[in-house]
Design a protein around this motif. Sequence first.
Motif, mmCIF file in Angstrom:
data_model
loop_
_atom_site.group_PDB
_atom_site.id
_atom_site.type_symbol
_atom_site.label_atom_id
_atom_site.label_comp_id
_atom_site.label_asym_id
_atom_site.label_seq_id
_atom_site.Cartn_x
_atom_site.Cartn_y
_atom_site.Cartn_z
ATOM 1 N N ASP A 1 0.821 -1.208 0.000
ATOM 2 C CA ASP A 1 0.000 0.000 0.000
ATOM 3 C C ASP A 1 0.859 1.264 0.000
ATOM 4 O OD1 ASP A 1 -2.312 -1.420 -0.092
ATOM 5 O OD2 ASP A 1 -3.014 -0.930 1.926
ATOM 6 N N ALA A 2 2.005 1.201 0.689
ATOM 7 C CA ALA A 2 2.890 2.363 0.719
ATOM 8 C C ALA A 2 3.449 2.657 -0.678
ATOM 9 C CB ALA A 2 4.031 2.137 1.707
ATOM 10 N N ASP A 3 3.912 1.612 -1.380
ATOM 11 C CA ASP A 3 4.425 1.795 -2.739
ATOM 12 C C ASP A 3 3.326 2.293 -3.671
ATOM 13 O OD1 ASP A 3 6.951 0.972 -2.021
ATOM 14 O OD2 ASP A 3 6.627 -1.118 -2.602
ATOM 15 N N LEU A 4 2.114 1.749 -3.481
ATOM 16 C CA LEU A 4 0.981 2.168 -4.310
ATOM 17 C C LEU A 4 0.668 3.642 -4.084
ATOM 18 C CD1 LEU A 4 -1.325 1.492 -6.249
ATOM 19 C CD2 LEU A 4 -2.671 0.733 -4.273
ATOM 20 N N ALA A 5 0.641 4.060 -2.821
ATOM 21 C CA ALA A 5 0.333 5.461 -2.505
ATOM 22 C C ALA A 5 1.391 6.390 -3.092
ATOM 23 C CB ALA A 5 0.246 5.641 -0.992
ATOM 24 N N LYS A 6 2.664 6.019 -2.986
ATOM 25 C CA LYS A 6 3.728 6.865 -3.530
ATOM 26 C C LYS A 6 3.621 6.970 -5.053
ATOM 27 C CE LYS A 6 6.946 4.649 -1.112
ATOM 28 N NZ LYS A 6 8.274 4.255 -0.582
ATOM 29 N N ALA A 7 3.296 5.859 -5.706
ATOM 30 C CA ALA A 7 3.152 5.882 -7.166
ATOM 31 C C ALA A 7 1.979 6.755 -7.585
ATOM 32 C CB ALA A 7 2.956 4.459 -7.683
ATOM 33 N N ALA B 1 5.312 5.849 6.967
ATOM 34 C CA ALA B 1 6.022 7.128 7.105
ATOM 35 C C ALA B 1 6.791 7.492 5.848
ATOM 36 C CB ALA B 1 6.970 7.055 8.296
ATOM 37 N N SER B 2 7.192 6.488 5.054
ATOM 38 C CA SER B 2 7.960 6.778 3.839
ATOM 39 C C SER B 2 7.137 7.572 2.832
ATOM 40 C CB SER B 2 8.454 5.473 3.201
ATOM 41 O OG SER B 2 7.371 4.665 2.780
ATOM 42 N N ILE B 3 5.817 7.517 2.936
ATOM 43 C CA ILE B 3 4.956 8.290 2.039
ATOM 44 C C ILE B 3 5.188 9.781 2.257
ATOM 45 C CG2 ILE B 3 2.567 8.846 1.433
ATOM 46 C CD1 ILE B 3 1.829 5.991 2.229
ATOM 47 N N TRP B 4 5.274 10.167 3.528
ATOM 48 C CA TRP B 4 5.501 11.576 3.839
ATOM 49 C C TRP B 4 6.872 12.034 3.366
ATOM 50 C CZ3 TRP B 4 1.275 14.055 5.007
ATOM 51 C CH2 TRP B 4 0.220 13.356 5.605
ATOM 52 N N ARG B 5 7.861 11.142 3.434
ATOM 53 C CA ARG B 5 9.190 11.478 2.929
ATOM 54 C C ARG B 5 9.144 11.725 1.423
ATOM 55 N NH1 ARG B 5 13.057 6.716 3.368
ATOM 56 N NH2 ARG B 5 12.100 6.208 1.374
ATOM 57 N N THR B 6 8.398 10.885 0.713
ATOM 58 C CA THR B 6 8.256 11.056 -0.728
ATOM 59 C C THR B 6 7.588 12.380 -1.066
ATOM 60 O OG1 THR B 6 8.181 8.678 -1.197
ATOM 61 C CG2 THR B 6 7.126 10.127 -2.794
ATOM 62 N N LEU B 7 6.564 12.735 -0.320
ATOM 63 C CA LEU B 7 5.875 13.999 -0.564
ATOM 64 C C LEU B 7 6.813 15.188 -0.339
ATOM 65 C CD1 LEU B 7 2.383 13.316 1.091
ATOM 66 C CD2 LEU B 7 3.041 13.095 -1.312
#
Length: 267
Positions: free
Chosen positions: A57-63, A148-154
């Motif tokens: 889900d994290a990879d999906l959200a970042k993509a 948390a990695s999603i926020w880093r990507t943003l």
Amino acid sequence: MSAAIRSEFRKFFTTRLWWGMAIAVFLSGAAFATIVGLIFTSNALAGQAAGALPRTDADLAKAVYTGGIQIGYLLTLAIGIMMIGSEYRHKTITSTFLATPRRGRVMGAKVVTLLGIGAFYGVISLVGSVLAGAIILTLRGHSAFGDASIWRTLALSLLVLGLWALIGLGAGILIPNQVAALLISIGVAWIVEPILAAVLAIPAWGEHITPYLPSQATSATLGTMSAGINGQPVGQLSWWAGALVLMAYAAVMAGLGTWRTVRADIS
């Protein structure tokens, strides 16, 4: 320096370009997040080319949230080119250097301004993509902010857009004609370089070169996957290494442009 920075911001935000770009960035972010979200969460697609699809889900959200980043960095690339190219085209660069005789200070102000403008458009892009993407992910039963990695990507997407603006600044100086600079830079960034990355991923030796290309460094910085011609993921650097590579491109381009501007005769 602060006066020069305020002057550069004033030059940009007193034209109609800034809000036209803002609308384009917002709409492209929302549109691509919706499209990517619908495609990647499609049950029909889930059984095909699974190796090239986000697995968590994290990879999906970042993509999904960065689905429109390519359009975003092309726009900031264009802004970087026009910030300096328009001055040479309309002969305002002379008055700029007369108002601030130290050319290094002027170019430093442009660098700071472009980083700020890139971050500004990054925020606008994220507002559109996160709003649309979160709705799609939630409706499809996926976690929109589960890691948390999603926020880093943003956060890193703001840096990415600023760095591409600096690359545009260098291109706008090194290619004197503004129209030619726009066409060549966008053509290379949008068409030539991604195709080159996909082709280089085929031979074994190419995998050592591909991760250091600008588009691949961008994907690595954001933690998103990039597929080759065969549909399989291309090897990437870690996020921090990708960020350093992209910073190096921006530093070289902006540095060469600044060096040329400081030394060139202005009429």
